[in-house]
Scaffold this active site. Sequence first.
Site, PDB file in Angstrom:
ATOM      1  N   ARG A 180       0.777  -1.249   0.000  1.00  0.00           N
ATOM      2  CA  ARG A 180       0.000   0.000   0.000  1.00  0.00           C
ATOM      3  C   ARG A 180       0.807   1.297   0.000  1.00  0.00           C
ATOM      4  NH1 ARG A 180      -5.084  -0.576   4.006  1.00  0.00           N
ATOM      5  NH2 ARG A 180      -3.473  -0.727   5.599  1.00  0.00           N
ATOM      6  N   ASP A 181       2.128   1.221  -0.069  1.00  0.00           N
ATOM      7  CA  ASP A 181       2.879   2.485  -0.214  1.00  0.00           C
ATOM      8  C   ASP A 181       4.084   2.281  -1.129  1.00  0.00           C
ATOM      9  OD1 ASP A 181       3.181   5.198   0.144  1.00  0.00           O
ATOM     10  OD2 ASP A 181       4.317   5.018   2.002  1.00  0.00           O
ATOM     11  N   LEU A 182       3.843   1.574  -2.237  1.00  0.00           N
ATOM     12  CA  LEU A 182       4.938   1.386  -3.189  1.00  0.00           C
ATOM     13  C   LEU A 182       5.182   2.691  -3.930  1.00  0.00           C
ATOM     14  CD1 LEU A 182       3.919  -2.109  -4.630  1.00  0.00           C
ATOM     15  CD2 LEU A 182       5.817  -1.627  -3.060  1.00  0.00           C
ATOM     16  N   ASN A 186      10.504   4.157  -1.603  1.00  0.00           N
ATOM     17  CA  ASN A 186      10.487   2.948  -0.775  1.00  0.00           C
ATOM     18  C   ASN A 186      11.118   1.747  -1.470  1.00  0.00           C
ATOM     19  OD1 ASN A 186       9.368   4.175   1.434  1.00  0.00           O
ATOM     20  ND2 ASN A 186       7.253   3.679   0.883  1.00  0.00           N
ATOM     21  N   THR A 221       0.454   7.096  -0.716  1.00  0.00           N
ATOM     22  CA  THR A 221       0.953   8.387  -1.214  1.00  0.00           C
ATOM     23  C   THR A 221       0.094   8.743  -2.420  1.00  0.00           C
ATOM     24  OG1 THR A 221       3.155   7.838  -0.420  1.00  0.00           O
ATOM     25  CG2 THR A 221       3.010   9.570  -2.093  1.00  0.00           C
TER      26      THR A 221
END
Length: 319
Positions: A180-182, A186, A221
Amino acid sequence: MIFQVFFALCRCFQELKTCRRGKSSTSREPDFGGTENFASSPATLTDCETLLKKNEETCKRYNFASGWSKVRVLGEGGYGKVFLLRKKKNKIARKVVLSQPTDCGFSSEEIIHIQMSHPNVLKLYCWEQKANVLCMNLEYCSRGDVASHLLNLDEKDAKSYFKQLLDGVAYIHLRGIVHRDLKPENLLLTKEKVLKISDFGLADFFIINGKEIRLTETVGTESYMPPEVLQPGRKRYLGPPVDLWACGVIFFKLMTKRKPWSRADLNDEEYRMWVENRKGLYKKDGWKELNKAFRTLLNLLLEPNPTQRIYGWRRACRH
Ligand code: AMP
């Protein structure tokens, strides 16, 4: 030639059941015992005691508590700091964050991250919680994050990073986890240009007790979030399509150094064109530099309907 790259990228999905485990980037890497046994089964939520015991053993075995000296700060933000630590020839990254201890002694970030064991997922060796400070001892990636290399990236590296990203994502999904935050910030790189997915702070389980569940939180994001998560008044959403969408945005960024849109909602001009006038969009900067095979790939990953996105992707990868 046209779909060669695409088929190579799909390989990981064809191998979901026997998820390959490639070479580790460093022979000095401590191994968190037992990962071989559950490496391809869903990660688990429970068994607090076993996990804590293993964590404590690993910290002791590699003596993370003493003998390490701080070399420099690798990154910092509202969350805390990441330091490079050294002991003789060994290097690790230590992420220090303010975090209230939980009943069980860890949060979902640690329980998820520690169970991951794949060449394209950053290794969390162990963590230490002292009062409200959490220290995560992590594999060190000397090239930093992909975001800081974007401007000088050639196509060969971009394709290689993207393929490694998909390998890592396929593995995470196989374990019943959605990241959920690729985003390029990261994705870390070792000296040998091995890509490592990092930061499981927003990750969650989408398979619990063998059943697929839908998720509720609006997290991530913004420019990497899919329309079904951003939609006002939406219902629950499926886990894996969220990461596939982010992979599409990352692929576009790796290839063009631009983002396709600021936000996947119809008030955003570029995104509206993606939904309503794709041919018009293909004439714009960034899009016009992409060949037909790359656009086909983006059509699968950036499919606005999440059900069709995952279905289309899996179907394309079976051929
Ligand atoms: P994070 O808060 O985990 O997103 O980390 C912030 C920044 O610190 C990243 O964008 C990297 O540049 C750096 N960093 C974090 N972890 C590591 C690591 N394991 N090895 C090298 N650099 C790192």
